[in-house]
Design a protein around this motif. Structure first.
Motif, short mmCIF file in Angstrom:
data_model
loop_
_atom_site.label_atom_id
_atom_site.label_comp_id
_atom_site.label_asym_id
_atom_site.label_seq_id
_atom_site.Cartn_x
_atom_site.Cartn_y
_atom_site.Cartn_z
N SER A 165 4.01 26.16 -46.46
CA SER A 165 4.16 25.61 -45.11
C SER A 165 3.30 26.36 -44.09
O SER A 165 3.00 25.83 -43.01
N ALA A 166 2.92 27.58 -44.42
CA ALA A 166 2.10 28.38 -43.50
C ALA A 166 0.61 28.08 -43.62
O ALA A 166 -0.20 28.61 -42.84
N ILE A 167 0.23 27.23 -44.56
CA ILE A 167 -1.18 26.91 -44.77
C ILE A 167 -1.62 25.88 -43.73
O ILE A 167 -1.05 24.78 -43.68
N PRO A 168 -2.59 26.18 -42.90
CA PRO A 168 -3.00 25.23 -41.85
C PRO A 168 -3.75 24.04 -42.45
O PRO A 168 -4.49 24.16 -43.42
N GLY A 169 -3.54 22.87 -41.84
CA GLY A 169 -4.31 21.69 -42.22
C GLY A 169 -3.78 20.91 -43.39
O GLY A 169 -4.27 19.81 -43.67
N PHE A 170 -2.76 21.41 -44.08
CA PHE A 170 -2.20 20.71 -45.23
C PHE A 170 -0.79 20.24 -44.87
O PHE A 170 0.10 21.05 -44.59
N ARG A 171 -0.58 18.93 -44.88
CA ARG A 171 0.72 18.37 -44.50
C ARG A 171 1.62 18.25 -45.73
O ARG A 171 1.80 17.17 -46.29
N PHE A 172 2.16 19.38 -46.15
CA PHE A 172 3.02 19.40 -47.34
C PHE A 172 4.32 18.64 -47.06
O PHE A 172 4.89 18.71 -45.98
N ARG A 173 4.76 17.92 -48.08
CA ARG A 173 6.07 17.28 -48.02
C ARG A 173 6.69 17.39 -49.40
O ARG A 173 6.00 17.26 -50.42
N GLN A 174 7.98 17.62 -49.45
CA GLN A 174 8.67 17.70 -50.74
C GLN A 174 9.11 16.31 -51.18
O GLN A 174 9.73 15.57 -50.40
N TRP A 175 8.80 15.96 -52.41
CA TRP A 175 9.34 14.72 -52.98
C TRP A 175 10.85 14.72 -52.89
O TRP A 175 11.47 13.70 -52.56
N ALA A 176 11.47 15.87 -53.15
CA ALA A 176 12.93 15.95 -53.12
C ALA A 176 13.48 15.64 -51.74
O ALA A 176 14.56 15.04 -51.61
N ALA A 177 12.76 16.02 -50.69
CA ALA A 177 13.23 15.74 -49.33
C ALA A 177 13.28 14.25 -49.07
O ALA A 177 14.18 13.75 -48.38
N VAL A 178 12.32 13.51 -49.60
CA VAL A 178 12.32 12.05 -49.44
C VAL A 178 13.55 11.46 -50.11
O VAL A 178 14.20 10.55 -49.57
N VAL A 179 13.89 11.97 -51.29
CA VAL A 179 15.07 11.47 -52.00
C VAL A 179 16.34 11.82 -51.24
O VAL A 179 17.25 10.99 -51.08
N VAL A 180 16.44 13.06 -50.76
CA VAL A 180 17.64 13.48 -50.03
C VAL A 180 17.81 12.68 -48.75
O VAL A 180 18.93 12.31 -48.37
N GLU A 181 16.70 12.39 -48.06
CA GLU A 181 16.78 11.57 -46.85
C GLU A 181 17.35 10.19 -47.15
O GLU A 181 17.93 9.54 -46.28
N ASN A 182 17.18 9.74 -48.39
CA ASN A 182 17.68 8.43 -48.81
C ASN A 182 18.74 8.58 -49.89
O ASN A 182 18.89 7.72 -50.76
N SER A 183 19.51 9.67 -49.82
CA SER A 183 20.40 10.02 -50.93
C SER A 183 21.48 8.97 -51.20
O SER A 183 21.82 8.72 -52.36
N HIS A 184 22.02 8.35 -50.15
CA HIS A 184 23.05 7.34 -50.38
C HIS A 184 22.48 6.14 -51.15
O HIS A 184 23.08 5.65 -52.10
N LEU A 185 21.30 5.70 -50.72
CA LEU A 185 20.65 4.59 -51.41
C LEU A 185 20.29 4.97 -52.85
O LEU A 185 20.54 4.21 -53.79
N VAL A 186 19.72 6.16 -53.03
CA VAL A 186 19.32 6.59 -54.38
C VAL A 186 20.54 6.73 -55.28
O VAL A 186 20.51 6.35 -56.45
N ALA A 187 21.63 7.28 -54.75
CA ALA A 187 22.85 7.39 -55.56
C ALA A 187 23.37 6.03 -55.97
O ALA A 187 23.80 5.83 -57.12
#
Length: 460
Positions: A165-187
């Motif tokens: 996350s400290a690396i400038p210019g790279f927009r890191f995102r966790q695949w797991a965060a996308v799933v957790v944001e939609n956890s009710h639907l995924v479950a």
């Protein structure tokens, strides 16, 4: 919008767009490495639509030298993510590198690599009563590993995520965060798939296609059998009373990647075996959860189908036709389609999916800015390739290598060496950016894949 993208790329027929729109098909993969799509056509489309940012699925681990363009075989990540052609979507269900096979030797998450120098970390996992030191005799499943840092234990996932996350210019995102944001639907989706799964089905989904592995708190992970027993499910001797409870258990390890400290706080009270979501289901969710539009999460789903663009590397995309990746294998496509079909039928949020695979290794033809001689040489190869059709691209590259290959730098040749990852040989290399040789964007993905395959076979 989905149809427009396919039309602009000339892939509507290959994706069976009409059948997707009518709901007659639910999942169609299209590998651009098998089509005469100009690289420039795709990059121009991405420039015109800033909300369309295909994920480049990389692994948890050492990205500092990747971001600085001095990572050898991993430089295609720099070319894609650093230039904004995609963004790094991090997959954390990997294992630490070890003295035995099976660990992630590319990103080496069990170590810290900076400036080409590797520091091996001391790692600990839970033995049922305490976190004990583990050796390097076997790989360890990253979500359940802690590292010793300045006398304290830090979740391995958290350690690397802070560094990344400290690396400038790279927009890191966790695949797991996308799933957790939609956890009710995924479950809900996972519960439905588990209930419908049949261990002997030839057309439907098998449980092993949903839960491919089992992980234990001690860091071991491996293949498993899930057995249905009435309404319950038995995993390696542990009984989950319902499909829903099994689905929620699958999400435990996903949450471990997003909230690792909370996961370790409750680890002692979790089941002794934890189911791991399969790569097949993960790939379907990449598209259904719109990871290709990372900033548009609140927007309505694409309709009548989803066009998901995705940068895949060696394992996922390969270099067809010489070396195909796993995603377009017949058995994989059958599995992905069997997973997508019930989700499309039962959930309004799910749409038929055109999965457009973009081969990341295309950018291995872009030398680092620190090597002008390589740039000039590659321009000559690309000039030869642009004058011929894709069927001859492999032979032309092979012939060109026979004449000029020894003039390529050892660094560039090393990009194509099999089994290699972020360099950790202690060599200090200056930062660089990948440079597109003249004519690079005029190549088709099919021509570029053939050229990369020839280079891999010459130097791998």
């Amino acid at each position: 919008m989905s149809r427009r993208i396919l039309d602009e790329l000339g892939l509507a027929s290959a994706a069976h767009a009409d059948a997707l729109a009518a709901g007659d098909k639910t999942f169609v993969p299209v590998h651009t490495g098998s089509h005469d799509l100009r690289i420039g056509t795709l990059l121009d489309l991405l420039d015109r639509d800033p909300t369309l940012v295909p994920p480049r699925t990389g692994h948890l681990g050492n990205w500092e030298d990747i971001a600085l363009g001095r990572s050898g075989p991993m430089d295609f990540n720099t070319a894609i993510c650093g230039a904004g052609h995609g963004y790094p979507l991090i997959y954390g269900f990997t294992r630490t590198e070890a003295d035995t096979e099976g660990g992630d030797e590319a990103y080496q998450p069990g170590s810290v690599i900076q400036h080409g120098r590797r520091e091996v970390m001391t790692l600990r996992t839970w033995d049922g009563s305490a976190f004990v030191r583990r050796g390097r005799d076997r790989p360890l499943f990253c979500p359940v590993v802690q590292a010793e840092v300045d006398g304290e234990l830090v979740p391995l996932v958290d350690l690397h995520w802070r560094r990344m996350s400290a690396i400038p210019g790279f927009r890191f995102r966790q695949w797991a965060a996308v799933v957790v944001e939609n956890s009710h639907l995924v479950a809900d989706m996972l519960t439905l798939l588990i209930e419908q799964a049949d261990g002997t089905a030839k057309q439907g989904t098998r449980l092993s296609e949903l839960i491919s592995q089992v992980a234990r708190p001690d860091g071991t992970v491996g293949r498993c059998d899930v057995v249905r027993d009435g309404s319950a499910y038995v995993l390696e001797g542990y009984r989950f009373p319902s499909a829903r409870s099994l689905a929620e258990a699958v999400l435990e390890l996903v949450r471990a990647l997003v909230e690792p400290a909370a996961f370790f706080d409750r680890l002692a009270g979790l089941p002794p075996v934890l189911p791991v979501m399969s790569l097949q289901l993960t790939n379907v969710l990449f598209g259904l959860l719109h990871t290709h539009r990372p900033e548009d999460g609140a927007e309505p789903p694409e309709s009548p189908f989803i066009t998901h663009l995705h940068w895949g590397a060696r394992a996922m995309a390969g270099c067809p036709p010489r070396r195909s990746g796993y995603l377009t294998r017949r058995s994989t496509v059958r599995s992905l389609r069997a997973l997508a079909s019930p989700l499309v039928r039962h959930f309004d949020e799910a749409r038929p999916l055109a999965f457009v695979l973009l081969p990341a290794q295309t950018f291995m033809l872009c030398p680092p800015s620190t090597s002008p001689a390589d740039i000039e040489l590659l321009q000559g190869l690309l000039a030869d390739l642009r004058t011929t059709d894709a069927e001859r691209a492999y032979d032309i590259t092979t012939a060109w290598l026979a004449r000029h290959g020894e003039r390529l730098s050892s660094y560039l040749r090393g990009r194509f060496r099999s089994g290699s990852g972020v360099p950790a040989d202690g060599t200090t290399r200056p930062p660089a950016v990948p440079v597109e040789p003249a004519g690079f964007r005029d190549l088709t993905f099919r021509q570029a894949c053939a050229a990369v395959a020839a280079l891999e076979e010459a130097y791998g």
